[in-house]
Design an enzyme around this catalytic site. Structure first.
Site, PDB file in Angstrom:
ATOM      1  NE  ARG A  69      -4.003   1.916   2.221  1.00 42.39           N
ATOM      2  CZ  ARG A  69      -4.415   2.694   3.240  1.00 42.39           C
ATOM      3  NH1 ARG A  69      -3.840   2.593   4.420  1.00 42.39           N
ATOM      4  NH2 ARG A  69      -5.394   3.549   3.049  1.00 42.39           N
ATOM      5  CG  HIS A  73      -1.435   5.394  -0.163  1.00 35.49           C
ATOM      6  ND1 HIS A  73      -2.113   5.794   0.964  1.00 35.49           N
ATOM      7  CD2 HIS A  73      -2.314   4.623  -0.855  1.00 35.49           C
ATOM      8  CE1 HIS A  73      -3.339   5.287   0.967  1.00 35.49           C
ATOM      9  NE2 HIS A  73      -3.484   4.557  -0.119  1.00 35.49           N
ATOM     10  CG  ASN A 101      -1.277   8.704   3.292  1.00 38.00           C
ATOM     11  OD1 ASN A 101      -1.636   7.658   2.749  1.00 38.00           O
ATOM     12  ND2 ASN A 101      -0.608   9.647   2.637  1.00 38.00           N
ATOM     13  CG  HIS A 200      -8.183  -3.900  -0.824  1.00 42.40           C
ATOM     14  ND1 HIS A 200      -9.213  -3.004  -0.921  1.00 42.40           N
ATOM     15  CD2 HIS A 200      -7.052  -3.155  -0.690  1.00 42.40           C
ATOM     16  CE1 HIS A 200      -8.726  -1.764  -0.862  1.00 42.40           C
ATOM     17  NE2 HIS A 200      -7.423  -1.829  -0.730  1.00 42.40           N
TER      18      HIS A 200
HETATM   19  C1  HEM Z   1      -9.423   1.448  -5.612  1.00 44.75           C
HETATM   20  C2  HEM Z   1      -9.265   2.342  -4.680  1.00 44.75           C
HETATM   21  C3  HEM Z   1      -8.782   2.014  -3.298  1.00 44.75           C
HETATM   22  C4  HEM Z   1      -9.338   2.455  -2.146  1.00 44.75           C
HETATM   23  C5  HEM Z   1     -10.541   3.388  -2.009  1.00 44.75           C
HETATM   24  C6  HEM Z   1      -8.583   1.879  -1.064  1.00 44.75           C
HETATM   25  C7  HEM Z   1      -8.823   2.126   0.275  1.00 44.75           C
HETATM   26  C8  HEM Z   1      -8.252   1.429   1.310  1.00 44.75           C
HETATM   27  C9  HEM Z   1      -8.626   1.554   2.678  1.00 44.75           C
HETATM   28  C10 HEM Z   1      -9.701   2.490   3.229  1.00 44.75           C
HETATM   29  C11 HEM Z   1      -7.875   0.684   3.396  1.00 44.75           C
HETATM   30  C12 HEM Z   1      -7.928   0.449   4.900  1.00 44.75           C
HETATM   31  C13 HEM Z   1      -7.072   1.477   5.583  1.00 44.75           C
HETATM   32  C14 HEM Z   1      -7.291   1.570   7.074  1.00 44.75           C
HETATM   33  O1  HEM Z   1      -8.381   1.229   7.539  1.00 44.75           O
HETATM   34  O2  HEM Z   1      -6.353   1.991   7.775  1.00 44.75           O
HETATM   35  C15 HEM Z   1      -7.001   0.022   2.474  1.00 44.75           C
HETATM   36  C16 HEM Z   1      -6.060  -0.922   2.809  1.00 44.75           C
HETATM   37  C17 HEM Z   1      -5.183  -1.484   1.916  1.00 44.75           C
HETATM   38  N1  HEM Z   1      -5.032  -1.121   0.596  1.00 44.75           N
HETATM   39 FE1  HEM Z   1      -6.328  -0.064  -0.489  1.00 44.75          FE
HETATM   40  N2  HEM Z   1      -7.596   1.098  -1.574  1.00 44.75           N
HETATM   41  C18 HEM Z   1      -7.659   1.167  -2.932  1.00 44.75           C
HETATM   42  C19 HEM Z   1      -6.781   0.562  -3.825  1.00 44.75           C
HETATM   43  C20 HEM Z   1      -5.641  -0.083  -3.448  1.00 44.75           C
HETATM   44  C21 HEM Z   1      -4.561  -0.415  -4.337  1.00 44.75           C
HETATM   45  C22 HEM Z   1      -4.508  -0.038  -5.811  1.00 44.75           C
HETATM   46  C23 HEM Z   1      -3.626  -1.058  -3.595  1.00 44.75           C
HETATM   47  C24 HEM Z   1      -2.278  -1.623  -3.991  1.00 44.75           C
HETATM   48  C25 HEM Z   1      -1.817  -1.714  -5.208  1.00 44.75           C
HETATM   49  C26 HEM Z   1      -4.143  -1.155  -2.248  1.00 44.75           C
HETATM   50  C27 HEM Z   1      -3.533  -1.810  -1.213  1.00 44.75           C
HETATM   51  C28 HEM Z   1      -4.026  -1.881   0.068  1.00 44.75           C
HETATM   52  C29 HEM Z   1      -3.539  -2.798   1.069  1.00 44.75           C
HETATM   53  C30 HEM Z   1      -2.489  -3.867   0.853  1.00 44.75           C
HETATM   54  C31 HEM Z   1      -4.253  -2.533   2.241  1.00 44.75           C
HETATM   55  C32 HEM Z   1      -4.055  -3.168   3.636  1.00 44.75           C
HETATM   56  C33 HEM Z   1      -2.991  -2.355   4.349  1.00 44.75           C
HETATM   57  C34 HEM Z   1      -2.614  -2.821   5.752  1.00 44.75           C
HETATM   58  O3  HEM Z   1      -3.124  -3.803   6.260  1.00 44.75           O
HETATM   59  O4  HEM Z   1      -1.746  -2.137   6.341  1.00 44.75           O
HETATM   60  N3  HEM Z   1      -5.348  -0.523  -2.199  1.00 44.75           N
HETATM   61  N4  HEM Z   1      -7.234   0.503   1.201  1.00 44.75           N
END
Ligand code: HEM
Ligand SMILES: *[C@@H]1O[C@H](CO)[C@@H](O)[C@H](O)[C@H]1NC(C)=O
Ligand SMILES: *[C@@H]1O[C@H](CO)[C@@H](O)[C@H](O)[C@H]1NC(C)=O
Length: 327
Positions: A69, A73, A101, A200
């Site tokens: 992630r 970002h 973030n 995800h």
């Molecule tokens: C399509 C739009 C996307 C949205 C709206 C989105 C939003 C989010 C949100 C809200 C979270 C949870 C954060 C939290 O609660 O602290 C999350 C986690 C995550 N996102 Fe996304 N995301 C998107 C696309 C992506 C993309 C493109 C990637 C990687 C290429 C990605 C990788 C991740 C990963 C791996 C997590 C888990 C992180 C952790 O456990 O520390 N996401 N995302």
């Protein structure tokens, strides 16, 4: 006659020289990333980064998700230039505290550890932006996801931009149309976006990001799934930070279950479920749910494409000594 021949020969020579000059200039202007970038200047760079990343994920499995992630970002905000890693300072307003973030992006200290290990073997050579890209690949590989050859040669920014971060990082409330248009502005297709969202399949989200969805009682969420998630996500603000896995089935391994969940209306975030909700991306989600190998190879290509977003190369930017500050 003789003079004419000489003139035309010399004009051929000067044209050839001009062409060579133009080729040199254009390659300097749009220097390409290359997987062999550090082969001569820091042959142990990739091995050193991998050791640091693997030991961090061995300590905490979730770190794989957090590192993937972090690269995302980084790349979506003024390109893959490590701008996300800069802390507040007199000359910098950090991106770390924008809504997408703050208290959410994590793994900064792991990148710092990898950087310091690399500085020990070749000081001043390897950029923080490249370390982020390599870390994302190593993380995916380590938890059973795809691997790919990382292109290198990015340099680090001397600036950060909270305003671009808040504009260009997606939000969990975004509609499919907004998401498609945002990814489109970064040169990523609908297919790239769906594949990348497949990250995800690992990692966690905080209650505050899915509360509205699980209490909506709408037809777009499986009722049993919603009720399970409500148990650890109360309606009160003191549960805001409670975590739930983004993939309810296999949160610790990188597979295609995320897409199977979406088919059953068990996407955790609204921005997950919109990918399969009667819209234009339904067919891609179905395809990835049926064919893991297609998801794998599309994910790898999309990560390479994402890593190519507006890098600083050549003499632009710097190689930071530590990732959290400009030199
Ligand atoms: C399509 C739009 C996307 C949205 C709206 C989105 C939003 C989010 C949100 C809200 C979270 C949870 C954060 C939290 O609660 O602290 C999350 C986690 C995550 N996102 Fe996304 N995301 C998107 C696309 C992506 C993309 C493109 C990637 C990687 C290429 C990605 C990788 C991740 C990963 C791996 C997590 C888990 C992180 C952790 O456990 O520390 N996401 N995302
Ligand atoms: C970020 O989170 C901290 C701690 O939870 C909070 O005090 C701060 O106001 C937040 N920053 C922004 C810019 O919202
Ligand atoms: C949805 O259903 C739950 C449990 O049945 C109930 O507590 C909640 O108030 C309902 N929410 C809405 C927005 O109707």
């Amino acid at each position: 006659m003789v003079t004419a021949v000489r003139i035309s020969l010399s004009s051929v020579a000067s044209r050839a020289a001009a062409v060579v000059m133009m080729l040199l200039l254009s390659s300097a202007c749009q220097a390409q990333l290359s997987s062999t970038f550090y082969d001569n200047t820091c042959p142990n760079a990739l091995r050193t980064i991998r050791t640091a990343i693997r030991s961090a994920i061995a300590r905490e499995r979730r770190m794989a998700a957090s590192l993937i992630r972090l690269h995302f970002h980084d790349c979506f905000v003024q390109g893959c230039d490590a701008s996300i890693l800069l802390d507040n300072s007199p000359s910098i307003t950090s991106e770390k505290f924008v809504i997408q973030n703050n208290n959410s992006a994590r793994g900064y200290e792991v990148i710092d550890q990898a950087k310091s290990a690399v500085e020990n073997v070749c000081p001043g050579v390897v950029s923080c932006a490249d370390i982020l890209a390599v870390a994302a690949r190593d993380a995916s590989e380590y938890v059973g996801g795809p691997s790919w050859t990382v292109k290198l040669g990015r340099r680090d920014s001397t600036t950060a931009s909270p305003s671009l971060a808040s504009r260009d990082l997606p939000r969990f409330t975004d509609s499919l149309e907004s998401l498609l248009s945002l990814f489109g502005t970064k040169g990523l297709s609908a297919r790239d976006m769906v594949a990348l969202s497949g990250s995800h399949t690992i990692g966690q989200a905080q209650c505050v990001t899915f509360r509205d969805r699980i209490y909506s009682n709408g037809s777009d969420i499986d009722a049993g799934f919603a009720s399970t998630r409500r148990r650890n996500c109360p309606t009160t603000a003191n549960g805001n930070g409670n975590l739930a896995p983004l993939d309810l089935v296999t949160p610790n391994s990188f597979d295609n279950n995320y897409f199977k969940n979406l088919l059953q209306k068990k996407g955790l975030l609204q921005s997950d479920q919109v990918l399969f909700s009667g819209g234009s991306t339904d067919s891609i989600v179905s395809e990835y749910s049926r064919t893991p190998s297609t998801f794998s190879s599309d994910f790898a290509s999309a990560m390479i494409k994402m890593g190519d977003i507006e890098p600083l190369t050549g003499s632009s930017g710097i190689i930071r000594r530590i990732c959290s500050a400009v030199n």
